[in-house]
Design an enzyme around this catalytic site. Structure first.
Site, PDB file in Angstrom:
ATOM      1  CB  THR A   1      -0.929   0.002   1.227  1.00  0.00           C
ATOM      2  OG1 THR A   1      -1.779  -1.150   1.164  1.00  0.00           O
ATOM      3  CG2 THR A   1      -1.807   1.240   1.259  1.00  0.00           C
TER       4      THR A   1
ATOM      5  CD  GLN B   1      -5.101  -4.067  -0.579  1.00  0.00           C
ATOM      6  OE1 GLN B   1      -5.187  -4.810  -1.551  1.00  0.00           O
ATOM      7  NE2 GLN B   1      -4.722  -4.485   0.611  1.00  0.00           N
TER       8      GLN B   1
ATOM      9  CD  GLN C   1      -9.458  -2.886  -1.840  1.00  0.00           C
ATOM     10  OE1 GLN C   1      -9.820  -3.637  -2.741  1.00  0.00           O
ATOM     11  NE2 GLN C   1      -9.000  -3.336  -0.693  1.00  0.00           N
ATOM     12  CG  ASP C   2      -6.954   0.859   0.061  1.00  0.00           C
ATOM     13  OD1 ASP C   2      -8.100   0.801   0.535  1.00  0.00           O
ATOM     14  OD2 ASP C   2      -6.023   0.144   0.472  1.00  0.00           O
TER      15      ASP C   2
ATOM     16  CG  ASP D   1     -11.528  -0.028   3.352  1.00  0.00           C
ATOM     17  OD1 ASP D   1     -12.698   0.093   3.767  1.00  0.00           O
ATOM     18  OD2 ASP D   1     -10.845  -1.051   3.548  1.00  0.00           O
TER      19      ASP D   1
ATOM     20  NE  ARG E   1     -13.454  -2.207   5.338  1.00  0.00           N
ATOM     21  CZ  ARG E   1     -13.127  -3.365   4.756  1.00  0.00           C
ATOM     22  NH1 ARG E   1     -13.737  -4.479   5.102  1.00  0.00           N
ATOM     23  NH2 ARG E   1     -12.191  -3.404   3.820  1.00  0.00           N
TER      24      ARG E   1
ATOM     25  CD1 TRP F   1      -7.386  -1.551   8.366  1.00  0.00           C
ATOM     26  CD2 TRP F   1      -6.602   0.523   8.133  1.00  0.00           C
ATOM     27  NE1 TRP F   1      -6.130  -1.641   7.807  1.00  0.00           N
ATOM     28  CE2 TRP F   1      -5.637  -0.384   7.649  1.00  0.00           C
ATOM     29  CE3 TRP F   1      -6.331   1.887   8.074  1.00  0.00           C
ATOM     30  CZ2 TRP F   1      -4.412   0.041   7.132  1.00  0.00           C
ATOM     31  CZ3 TRP F   1      -5.120   2.313   7.552  1.00  0.00           C
ATOM     32  CH2 TRP F   1      -4.172   1.396   7.083  1.00  0.00           C
TER      33      TRP F   1
END
Length: 525
Positions: free
Chosen positions: A287, A316, A338-339, A360, A428, A430
């Site tokens: 990431t 991600q 995502q991300d 996310d 949510r 993490w």
């Protein structure tokens, strides 16, 4: 500082069973054992206090804090040396990628601890210290996570990362938190934003130091070349450097390191000046290493630009990662799935931006306020739900969180055909102390009435802090709010006095540094 003379002291003070708010500034009994009984991690405190250079008595909290930071810095320097030596032990590409992340992150942790101990110009606020210590701790968690993401062998490096550095920094956070609480009500900064400053901001392209243009009308054709030139000019002049990037699609992977501070990058607008690329965790990156654009230098500003990761749903894939303290993004667009946007660490402000994604897609552990922005939910992979925020606070005394104020949460055009088949949530947890606040924003009907999604069973449901205040729209009506989750950590806030701590003026102390940027902002509710 000589690491051998680190006063390997004790550390930490505060997270005791009682509240850190009551931590005394002067101790009646100043022996080490007395202090160690008050800290969140007393055993490392006692261990490092046994060092022969440790003081026998600590009468002031400020001395205790100083020695604690010194001890953490000494350990960080040793960990940094150990990780450097371990580099040759890793052979596979995933191992090397994760190892390099850890090396860079330990370097940044040393930097954060150093400036907490010896701040630039000799001055720092308690908020500065809490921000920098929070970033230092975030780095250690990110290092460990990189090996997990790539399923790389971590047996060599994890013993180094399992030293007591995390505990020491956590204790430093707890100690400073007491001072931060004590000073919170005593400082007020006049909220000033000048329209004249705003006009100057929009004229930056006319007085840029460097111009980037793919058609040859600028000094450079790539942004990387301009950043290299900016580094040299910054070293010689010490002033802010402005880079104007003309309309075009720039396929570049860019990283602005911490040594290149006070950079302004301005483009021709969203969808016109575009920085793009295709990287993901599925493609072998972590990431931390997959962002198309990452910045760790203080005082970074981006205006009128698009940051885009084209990987698509399924992994991600970060478009932009900011670990820049006092960074500003104005009228920018962040596009991914995502991300998408990693608000990684330190103080950040986003104004009039567009942020789109699926899972996310606003995540990280910064002290971030996102104000007057458009948040677009996109179509995820089949069988997946959408989650807007995943905040990464791992310690209850980190001053971090994601605040979304005066924004619009709506569907991207591609999401409309599947709107009734895909559930979407505000966030949510993490990490254990995840903190996210939606306030005074428009929330469309796309958000599930529950509002928030568990991450893993009942993990963090009692320790997180999620709040909603005075939002509007079909996703936030009174009937809908009655169906919100009943977690202990979730709050429907009705009183302005309870939400004021998350405003620009207080959460990121915006009144002290945003006026100089020229970017418009609302300091309060």
């Amino acid at each position: 500082m000589n690491s051998g003379k680190v006063r390997c002291i004790f550390f930490l003070l505060s997270l005791f069973i009682v509240s850190t708010k009551s931590l005394p500034s002067i101790a009646a009994a100043g022996d080490v054992e007395w202090w160690c009984r008050l800290v969140p991690h007393p055993e490392p405190c006692r261990h490092y206090l046994s060092h022969p250079h440790a003081p026998h008595r600590l009468n002031r909290r400020s001395d205790f804090f100083k020695f604690s930071v010194e001890a953490a810095l000494g350990l960080a320097l040793r960990a940094q040396s150990s990780i450097m030596r371990l580099g040759s032990s890793y052979r596979s590409a995933p191992e090397k990628t994760a190892w390099l992340d850890c090396w860079k992150l330990l370097c940044n942790t040393v930097f954060q601890l150093n400036r907490t101990l010896t701040p630039p110009g000799g001055r720092r606020t308690n908020l500065d210290s809490q921000t920098w210590l929070s970033a230092a701790l975030t780095n250690l968690h990110t290092c460990r996570r990189g090996f997990s993401e790539l399923r790389a062998n971590s047996t060599v490096i994890l013993p180094v990362m399992r030293n007591r550095l995390s505990s020491l920094i956590s204790n430093c956070l707890a100690i400073n938190n007491a001072a931060l609480n004590a000073s919170a009500g005593g400082t007020t900064v006049p909220p000033v934003w000048s329209p004249a400053a705003g006009r100057k901001l929009l004229q930056l392209s006319a007085r840029a130091d460097f111009i980037v243009a793919q058609d040859g009308s600028g000094k450079f054709k790539t942004i990387k070349e301009a950043l290299d030139a900016a580094a040299a000019l910054r070293r010689s002049t010490g002033r802010r450097i402005v880079i104007y990037v003309k309309t075009g699609v720039y396929s570049e992977i860019l990283n602005i390191v911490s040594s290149l501070s006070d950079i302004t990058m301005t483009g021709d607008g969203k969808g016109k000046t575009i920085i793009t690329g295709c990287r993901s965790v599925a493609g072998g990156y972590t990431t931390l290493s997959c962002p198309i654009f990452s910045v760790f230098s203080d005082g970074f500003m981006a205006i009128g630009m698009t940051f885009r990761n084209t990987f698509g749903p399924g992994s991600q894939a970060v478009a932009l990662l900011s670990g820049s303290d006092r960074s500003v993004f104005y009228r920018c667009s962040f596009e991914g799935y995502q991300d998408t946007l990693c608000v990684y660490s330190q103080r950040q402000f986003y104004r009039e931006c567009d942020i789109s994604g699926t899972i996310d897609f606003i995540f990280g552990n910064a002290v971030a306020v996102i104000q007057s922005c458009n948040i677009f939910v996109r179509k995820p992979s089949k069988g997946e739900a959408n989650v807007i925020t995943a905040q990464g606070r791992t310690d209850q005394y980190q001053n971090t969180g994601i605040v979304i104020q005066f924004c619009r949460v709506t569907a991207a055009p591609e999401f409309l055909p599947v709107l009734r088949m895909v559930k979407s949530y505000l966030g949510r947890p993490w990490q254990r102390y995840s903190r996210a606040v939606f306030m005074q924003s428009f929330i469309d009907c796309i958000i599930d009435p529950a509002g928030w999604l568990p991450f893993d069973g009942d993990f963090a449901l009692d320790t997180l802090y999620y709040a909603e205040y005075n939002n509007t729209g079909p996703g936030s009506g009174s009937r809908i709010l009655r169906q919100r989750v009943k977690w202990r950590g979730f709050h429907l806030i009705l009183r302005p006095s309870l939400i004021g701590q998350f405003t620009v003026g207080r959460f990121i102390a915006g009144g002290s540094w945003l006026p100089a940027t020229g970017v418009p902002f609302t300091p309060g509710l």
